[in-house]
Write a protein that holds these residues in place. Structure first.
Motif, short mmCIF file in Angstrom:
data_model
loop_
_atom_site.label_atom_id
_atom_site.label_comp_id
_atom_site.label_asym_id
_atom_site.label_seq_id
_atom_site.Cartn_x
_atom_site.Cartn_y
_atom_site.Cartn_z
N VAL A 59 -3.97 4.51 0.00
CA VAL A 59 -4.57 4.80 1.30
C VAL A 59 -4.58 6.32 1.51
N TRP A 63 -3.83 11.70 -3.70
CA TRP A 63 -4.58 10.44 -3.54
C TRP A 63 -5.29 10.07 -4.84
N PRO A 116 0.82 -1.21 0.00
CA PRO A 116 0.00 0.00 0.00
C PRO A 116 0.86 1.26 0.00
N ARG A 159 -4.88 6.72 -7.00
CA ARG A 159 -5.98 5.85 -7.43
C ARG A 159 -5.93 5.61 -8.94
N CYS A 186 -3.24 3.20 -9.76
CA CYS A 186 -3.70 1.83 -9.49
C CYS A 186 -4.47 1.28 -10.69
N GLY A 215 -5.58 -3.24 -7.14
CA GLY A 215 -6.75 -2.81 -6.37
C GLY A 215 -6.62 -1.37 -5.87
N PRO A 216 -7.69 -0.57 -6.03
CA PRO A 216 -7.61 0.84 -5.62
C PRO A 216 -7.43 1.01 -4.11
N GLU A 217 -7.76 -0.05 -3.33
CA GLU A 217 -7.61 0.07 -1.87
C GLU A 217 -6.14 0.17 -1.47
#
Ligand SMILES: NC(=O)c1ccc[n+]([C@@H]2O[C@H](COP(=O)([O-])OP(=O)(O)OC[C@H]3O[C@@H](n4cnc5c(N)ncnc54)[C@H](OP(=O)(O)O)[C@@H]3O)[C@@H](O)[C@H]2O)c1
Length: 294
Positions: free
Chosen positions: A242, A224, A180, A228, A231, A237-239
């Motif tokens: 963070v 952020w 992450p 995203r 990603c 995965g966009p998660e």
């Protein structure tokens, strides 16, 4: 005779790219280093500048790509950073003026207060950080003392080559390994690809432009949102992106939240299309993906 360029700060992210790009375009280029010696570069410490640096440079161009660029360091060591970013830089500019050298000064979006974004060249500057105030002082010196000059405020510069040491490619490397990354959702910037900085500067010089220009591609977004989108391009995965808040990261000096620049003046006068954010992200995804598959 070849056109001649001095790149002060030839070891930096932007300076090294300028040296390569102008040399490839047939210019005669001199570069300087301060703490990181490189073959072919001249030693220069702005804190102890020698007038001989400019000998024989009459009529040349010089890009001032040298500075203490670490924003936190400028805050924590205001006197030391001032000696370089203000006193030494102004001394260098005086030498250029005496020698008839055309200055190209690299400044920053941090000269703006950062309360609304989309700043134009003529908007009021009201920096909130030590680094931004230091840059503004040099800007003021240039605006007062030179008729011919380029004062270029850059958006955040991003590299598009694998392992080039820039933050977006480092993010990409982590994301590819499913690690992450933390990115501020409340800090908005404009962005520009490293290769475009050199191209834009060469275009401005070769078309004999003078004055203040903002160099940034059209779209601004938060760190952020950028993470995203990266990603998506990397198909992870966009998660993994963070969200955090820039001023809750333990930095000692508060950061402005939206210093994004309006780049319409440059685009309108040069008809040059800087790499879009999606193209930048696509290139990074390709470069970092290819690297992983080696
Ligand atoms: N990168 C960005 O996103 C960005 C955005 C807006 C504006 N800018 C501006 O663009 C310029 C270039 O940025 P950058 O990212 O390429 O910076 P950088 O990678 O930090 O490079 C800084 C350069 O300055 C030199 N330098 C540092 N202290 C010096 C001193 N005392 N005397 C002489 N040279 C010294 C360094 O030389 P050594 O490495 O040899 O010590 C290096 O070549 C800076 O003025 C910066 O404010 C950059």
């Amino acid at each position: 005779m070849k056109k001649r360029l001095l790149v002060v700060g030839g070891t930096g992210l932007v300076g090294a790219s300028l040296c390569r790009s102008f040399e490839n375009a047939g210019w005669q280029v001199w570069g300087t280093f301060c703490s990181r010696p490189r073959p072919g570069l001249i030693h220069l410490d702005l804190a102890g500048l020698k007038p001989s640096l400019m000998e024989g440079m009459d009529g040349a161009y010089a890009v001032v790509a040298s500075a203490i660029t670490n924003i936190e360091k400028c805050f924590l060591e205001p006197d030391q950073s001032r000696r370089v970013n203000v006193d030494g830089t102004i001394r260098l500019l005086r030498l250029m003026k005496d020698r008839g050298v055309f200055p190209v000064f690299l400044s920053t979006d941090y000269v703006f207060e950062g309360t609304r974004g989309n700043y134009r060249e003529e908007d009021e500057r009201n920096p909130t950080t030590t680094y931004g105030r230091q840059k503004k002082e040099v800007e003021d010196f240039i605006l007062k003392n030179f008729e011919g000059f380029l004062l270029l405020r850059l958006g955040k510069v991003v590299g598009v080559r694998a392992n080039d040491g820039t933050f977006l490619t480092e993010w990409a490397n982590k994301l590819i390994q499913s690690k992450p990354i933390q990115a501020a959702e409340d800090q908005v910037c404009g962005w520009i690809a490293l290769d475009d900085v050199a191209e834009a500067i060469r275009l401005l010089i070769e078309t004999e432009k003078t004055g203040v220009y903002h160099l940034t591609q059209a779209e601004s977004c938060s760190r952020w949102e950028l993470a995203r989108r990266l990603c998506r391009h990397l198909k992870v995965g966009p998660e993994l992106a963070v969200p955090c808040r820039i001023n809750e990261l333990g930095l000692r000096e508060r950061r402005p939240l939206n210093t994004s620049l309006n780049g319409e003046k440059f685009a309108g006068q040069t008809h040059c299309q800087l790499m879009s954010l999606d193209r930048i992200l696509k290139k990074i995804a390709t470069a970092c993906g290819e690297k992983q598959g080696d």
